[in-house]
Design a protein around this motif. Structure first.
Motif: not given
Length: 140
Positions: A22-27, A111-125
């Motif tokens: 179920x993670x795949x489609x959201x990534x 850098x940090x901005x990309x990491x922060x958004x990535x962590x938020x996207x991981x939370x959504x997925x």
């Protein structure tokens, strides 16, 4: 008399299959990454808590055969639940990295901005991944 189901490594394997499924489609969905860009840290924290609540509810409230008080614990939390949460967030993170999703969907950030958004996207997925992981653990 048969006791409650015991946690085994095979349970984690089942969680991994369901979590990745179920993670795949959201990534690979641009909308998730756009949504993550608009989230605040409060949104991210609330989303992470929601993942934990969904996971706990799916494991212990929806399945009468499981009792968290009879399971092995780590720092006071059932091992099965910790495994589930790790799988939910971990499967999304692994797929995001393998697919190069942060660089693809966030090329303007570094850098940090990309990491922060990535962590938020991981939370959504992880919201969807935890459903798949818990379902696979309960069904198989």
């Amino acid at each position: 008399m048969v006791g409650p189901p015991r946690y085994k490594l095979a349970d984690t394997a089942q969680q991994i299959v369901g979590g990745f499924l179920l993670a795949g489609p959201f990534v690979v969905t641009e909308e998730v990454w756009t949504l993550a860009q608009g989230m605040t840290r409060v949104h991210a924290l609330a989303t992470a808590v929601l993942v934990a609540v969904i996971g706990y509810g799916a494991l212990y409230q929806a399945d009468d055969d499981r009792d968290p008080d009879t399971e092995a614990e780590v720092v006071g939390l059932p091992l099965r639940f910790l495994s589930l949460v790790l799988v939910a967030f971990g499967s999304v993170a692994i797929l995001a990295i393998l697919f190069g999703a942060p660089a693809t969907f966030l090329p303007e950030l570094t850098g940090v901005e990309r990491l922060e958004v990535t962590l938020r996207a991981i939370n959504v997925g992880a919201i969807f991944s935890v459903v798949g992981a818990a379902t696979a653990d309960s069904v198989f």
